[in-house]
Design a protein around this motif. Structure first.
Motif, PDB file in Angstrom:
ATOM      1  N   TYR A  39       0.790  -1.220   0.000  1.00 34.01           N
ATOM      2  CA  TYR A  39       0.000   0.000   0.000  1.00 34.01           C
ATOM      3  C   TYR A  39       0.829   1.279   0.000  1.00 34.01           C
ATOM      4  N   GLY A  40       2.073   1.207   0.459  1.00 35.52           N
ATOM      5  CA  GLY A  40       2.860   2.405   0.676  1.00 35.52           C
ATOM      6  C   GLY A  40       3.829   2.724  -0.447  1.00 35.52           C
ATOM      7  N   SER A  41       5.051   3.101  -0.053  1.00 36.80           N
ATOM      8  CA  SER A  41       6.070   3.505  -1.024  1.00 36.80           C
ATOM      9  C   SER A  41       7.074   2.391  -1.282  1.00 36.80           C
ATOM     10  N   LEU A  42       7.743   1.954  -0.219  1.00 40.39           N
ATOM     11  CA  LEU A  42       8.750   0.893  -0.346  1.00 40.39           C
ATOM     12  C   LEU A  42       8.574  -0.116   0.780  1.00 40.39           C
ATOM     13  N   MET A  66       4.439 -27.896   5.912  1.00 38.56           N
ATOM     14  CA  MET A  66       4.512 -28.454   7.255  1.00 38.56           C
ATOM     15  C   MET A  66       5.573 -27.749   8.103  1.00 38.56           C
ATOM     16  N   LYS A  67       6.067 -26.610   7.608  1.00 43.07           N
ATOM     17  CA  LYS A  67       7.066 -25.825   8.322  1.00 43.07           C
ATOM     18  C   LYS A  67       6.518 -24.435   8.626  1.00 43.07           C
ATOM     19  N   PRO A  68       6.819 -23.876   9.799  1.00 42.34           N
ATOM     20  CA  PRO A  68       6.439 -22.480  10.041  1.00 42.34           C
ATOM     21  C   PRO A  68       7.310 -21.556   9.207  1.00 42.34           C
ATOM     22  N   ARG A  69       6.754 -20.439   8.806  1.00 32.75           N
ATOM     23  CA  ARG A  69       7.517 -19.441   8.046  1.00 32.75           C
ATOM     24  C   ARG A  69       7.509 -18.129   8.820  1.00 32.75           C
ATOM     25  N   TYR A  70       8.691 -17.530   8.959  1.00 33.13           N
ATOM     26  CA  TYR A  70       8.819 -16.233   9.610  1.00 33.13           C
ATOM     27  C   TYR A  70       9.421 -15.246   8.618  1.00 33.13           C
ATOM     28  N   SER A  71       8.893 -14.042   8.641  1.00 33.31           N
ATOM     29  CA  SER A  71       9.492 -12.970   7.847  1.00 33.31           C
ATOM     30  C   SER A  71       9.294 -11.657   8.580  1.00 33.31           C
ATOM     31  N   MET A  72      10.021 -10.635   8.147  1.00 29.55           N
ATOM     32  CA  MET A  72       9.868  -9.287   8.701  1.00 29.55           C
ATOM     33  C   MET A  72       9.788  -8.315   7.536  1.00 29.55           C
ATOM     34  N   ALA A  73       8.872  -7.379   7.639  1.00 28.35           N
ATOM     35  CA  ALA A  73       8.710  -6.389   6.581  1.00 28.35           C
ATOM     36  C   ALA A  73       8.703  -4.985   7.186  1.00 28.35           C
ATOM     37  N   TYR A  74       9.513  -4.109   6.609  1.00 28.53           N
ATOM     38  CA  TYR A  74       9.441  -2.701   7.000  1.00 28.53           C
ATOM     39  C   TYR A  74       8.695  -1.967   5.906  1.00 28.53           C
ATOM     40  N   PHE A  75       7.526  -1.430   6.272  1.00 34.76           N
ATOM     41  CA  PHE A  75       6.697  -0.702   5.317  1.00 34.76           C
ATOM     42  C   PHE A  75       6.910   0.801   5.489  1.00 34.76           C
ATOM     43  N   CYS A  76       7.439   1.447   4.455  1.00 37.34           N
ATOM     44  CA  CYS A  76       7.586   2.900   4.447  1.00 37.34           C
ATOM     45  C   CYS A  76       6.392   3.457   3.676  1.00 37.34           C
ATOM     46  N   GLN A  77       5.560   4.274   4.371  1.00 37.22           N
ATOM     47  CA  GLN A  77       4.231   4.527   3.831  1.00 37.22           C
ATOM     48  C   GLN A  77       3.850   5.993   3.628  1.00 37.22           C
ATOM     49  N   ASP A 134       8.596 -17.470  -8.849  1.00 36.65           N
ATOM     50  CA  ASP A 134       9.081 -17.645  -7.483  1.00 36.65           C
ATOM     51  C   ASP A 134      10.098 -16.566  -7.126  1.00 36.65           C
ATOM     52  N   ALA A 135      10.011 -16.080  -5.882  1.00 38.29           N
ATOM     53  CA  ALA A 135      10.991 -15.138  -5.328  1.00 38.29           C
ATOM     54  C   ALA A 135      11.652 -15.834  -4.141  1.00 38.29           C
ATOM     55  N   PRO A 136      12.599 -16.716  -4.414  1.00 35.78           N
ATOM     56  CA  PRO A 136      13.156 -17.557  -3.347  1.00 35.78           C
ATOM     57  C   PRO A 136      13.976 -16.758  -2.340  1.00 35.78           C
ATOM     58  N   VAL A 137      14.228 -17.380  -1.205  1.00 34.35           N
ATOM     59  CA  VAL A 137      15.113 -16.790  -0.209  1.00 34.35           C
ATOM     60  C   VAL A 137      16.528 -16.828  -0.770  1.00 34.35           C
ATOM     61  N   VAL A 138      17.192 -15.678  -0.814  1.00 32.96           N
ATOM     62  CA  VAL A 138      18.574 -15.596  -1.279  1.00 32.96           C
ATOM     63  C   VAL A 138      19.448 -15.223  -0.084  1.00 32.96           C
ATOM     64  N   ASP A 139      20.380 -16.084   0.246  1.00 38.13           N
ATOM     65  CA  ASP A 139      21.218 -15.863   1.424  1.00 38.13           C
ATOM     66  C   ASP A 139      21.890 -14.496   1.380  1.00 38.13           C
ATOM     67  N   ASP A 140      21.894 -13.831   2.524  1.00 36.70           N
ATOM     68  CA  ASP A 140      22.563 -12.532   2.690  1.00 36.70           C
ATOM     69  C   ASP A 140      21.951 -11.423   1.856  1.00 36.70           C
ATOM     70  N   CYS A 141      20.741 -11.622   1.373  1.00 37.11           N
ATOM     71  CA  CYS A 141      20.085 -10.586   0.578  1.00 37.11           C
ATOM     72  C   CYS A 141      18.781 -10.154   1.241  1.00 37.11           C
ATOM     73  N   LEU A 142      18.472  -8.902   1.040  1.00 34.67           N
ATOM     74  CA  LEU A 142      17.214  -8.288   1.448  1.00 34.67           C
ATOM     75  C   LEU A 142      16.340  -8.184   0.206  1.00 34.67           C
ATOM     76  N   THR A 143      15.059  -8.519   0.341  1.00 29.27           N
ATOM     77  CA  THR A 143      14.119  -8.381  -0.771  1.00 29.27           C
ATOM     78  C   THR A 143      13.428  -7.019  -0.666  1.00 29.27           C
ATOM     79  N   VAL A 144      13.391  -6.285  -1.772  1.00 29.82           N
ATOM     80  CA  VAL A 144      12.786  -4.951  -1.801  1.00 29.82           C
ATOM     81  C   VAL A 144      11.696  -4.929  -2.860  1.00 29.82           C
ATOM     82  N   ASN A 145      10.560  -4.321  -2.528  1.00 26.81           N
ATOM     83  CA  ASN A 145       9.551  -4.110  -3.565  1.00 26.81           C
ATOM     84  C   ASN A 145       8.898  -2.746  -3.423  1.00 26.81           C
ATOM     85  N   LEU A 146       8.406  -2.256  -4.535  1.00 28.76           N
ATOM     86  CA  LEU A 146       7.753  -0.951  -4.571  1.00 28.76           C
ATOM     87  C   LEU A 146       6.277  -1.112  -4.258  1.00 28.76           C
ATOM     88  N   GLY A 147       5.694  -0.072  -3.648  1.00 27.26           N
ATOM     89  CA  GLY A 147       4.282  -0.065  -3.341  1.00 27.26           C
ATOM     90  C   GLY A 147       3.504   0.866  -4.253  1.00 27.26           C
TER      91      GLY A 147
END
Length: 330
Positions: free
Chosen positions: A200-203, A271-282, A232-245
Motif C-alpha cells: 500500500y505504501g512507497s517501499l 509443514m514448516k512455520p515461516r517467519y518474515s519481517m517487513a518494514y513498510f515505508c508509507q 518464485d521469489a526464493p530466499v537468497v542468502d545474505d540478501c534483502l528483498t525490496v519491492n515498490l508499493g
C-alpha cells in the motif's frame, strides 16, 4: 501497450550506493521499472542483527494467544493481528490469510510509541536500532531513484522522495513481524498464507528466514485470474528483498511498478512455520502528485488518485482505504 512478462528478479550490490550512486540508481531504476522487486546485497545489517530480530519474533509468536491479544491491532495499524483476521484477497480467499503479525511503529525520541509486549520491550533499544536502520535503507533507495530520474535540484533533487518520508514526520511506517504457522496435515484444500496483493505504501523491505513461498505476478496484463503467471521469489542468502508499493507507482504515473505478490503453501514448506519481517515505508501526509522528472509523463497525471474535490490523495488516505478493505475486524 503490453508489458513484457517478468523473467527474473535482479540482485544489486548496495555497496555501490557509497562508491557510485549514479550507477546504483540506474540499476535500481531499471528494476523498479521492469520488475518492481529486487534483491539487495550488502544492505547494512549483519546476519547476526537480522537473526536477533527473528529470534525476538519467534519468542513473541510462541506466547499464548490471550497474551498476544492484549496488544490487538488498532485503527492506526499498530499491534497484533491474529490468524485469518486479515484478508488481502477476499475475492479468492474470503476466510482470510493463514498468518499472524505484530506491527511496531517508529520510535519517538528513542522511546516506543506504543505499548510493547515484554519480549520486545526488554530489547527495545535493539528494536529501535533495527527500525531506524530500516528507514535509513529506504531513504538511500529513494535517493537512488531520485538521482536516476534526474529530478532537478530546484525541485528537491536527490531528496525529492526521501524528504517526503522523513523519519520524524508523522507517518504510518511500521516494522511488521510475520508468522505463517505450519499446517498439521498436508494441505488438501485451496488455502494460502497471504493472498495476491500489492503493497500500500512507497517501499517495502522484506527479510525472509529460510522458508520460501513468496511469488510475484509475472504478467501484469493478465486479463483474468486464470491467466496469471507466477514467478518464485526464493530466499537468497545474505540478501534483502525490496519491492515498490502503490504510492511510488502513482507518483511516477505508472512508470515504476507496484507488482502484485503472494505467499503460497508448497509441498516442501507447508509443514514448516515461516517467519518474515517487513518494514513498510508509507509516506504519511505526502500528496500523491507527479514526480517532477523528464522521465515521468506529466500528461498522465490523470492516472493519479484524487479526493472527491479533485485534490491529490495523500499516502495516508490511500493506506486507510486499503486497510479498511483488508481487515475483517479490529
Amino acid at each position: 501497450m503490453t508489458v513484457a512478462d517478468i523473467s527474473h528478479i535482479p540482485i544489486i550490490d548496495f555497496s555501490l550506493f557509497k562508491t557510485d550512486p549514479e550507477q546504483c540508481g540506474k540499476l535500481i531504476l531499471d528494476a523498479a521499472q521492469n520488475v518492481g522487486f529486487f534483491y539487495l546485497r550488502n544492505f547494512g545489517f549483519t546476519r547476526d542483527e537480522v537473526e536477533e530480530m527473528f529470534s525476538l519474533s519467534k519468542n513473541f509468536f510462541d506466547t499464548p494467544k490471550e497474551e498476544k491479544s492484549n496488544y490487538a491491532i488498532d485503527k492506526a495499524n499498530i499491534g497484533y493481528s491474529s490468524v485469518r483476521q486479515e484478508a488481502v484477497d477476499p475475492k479468492n480467499y474470503g476466510k482470510g490469510d493463514y498468518k499472524e503479525s505484530f506491527h511496531i511503529t517508529k520510535f519517538k525520541n528513542n522511546k516506543p510509541a506504543q505499548p510493547l509486549p515484554p519480549v520486545f520491550d526488554t530489547e527495545k533499544d535493539k528494536v529501535n536500532k533495527f527500525v531506524t536502520g530500516c528507514h535509513t535503507i529506504v531513504t538511500q533507495i529513494m535517493e537512488c531513484l531520485a538521482i536516476a530520474l534526474e529530478i532537478p535540484e530546484s525541485e528537491g533533487g536527490r531528496t525529492w522522495f526521501s524528504s517526503r518520508h522523513a523519519y520524524d514526520d508523522p507517518s504510518n511506517d511500521v516494522l511488521r513481524f510475520l508468522h505463517y504457522p505450519a499446517l498439521d496435515h498436508p494441505n488438501e484444500v485451496d488455502d494460502i498464507r497471504i493472498g495476491r496483493h500489492s503493497d500500500y505504501g512507497s517501499l517495502t523491505l522484506l527479510f525472509q528466514n529460510g522458508v520460501g513461498g513468496l511469488q510475484i505476478q509475472a504478467n501484469r496484463d493478465a486479463p483474468d485470474e486464470e491467466s496469471i503467471k507466477w514467478l518464485d521469489a526464493p530466499v537468497v542468502d545474505d540478501c534483502l528483498t525490496v519491492n515498490l508499493g502503490d504510492c511510488l507507482e502513482w507518483w511516477t504515473c505508472n512508470v515504476l511498478r507496484s507488482t502484485k505478490h503472494r505467499v503460497i503453501f508448497t509441498p516442501a514448506t507447508q509443514m514448516k512455520p515461516r517467519y518474515s519481517m517487513a518494514y513498510f515505508c508509507q509516506g504519511g501526509q505526502a500528496k500523491l502528485e507527479p514526480v517532477p522528472s523528464r522521465f515521468i509523463p506529466q500528461s498522465q497525471s490523470k492516472l493519479l488518485r484524487t479526493n472527491e474535490d479533485g485534490s491529490p490523495l495523500t499516502a495516508a488516505q490511500h493506506l486507510e482505504i486499503r486497510l479498511n478493505a483488508t481487515y475483517s475486524s479490529y
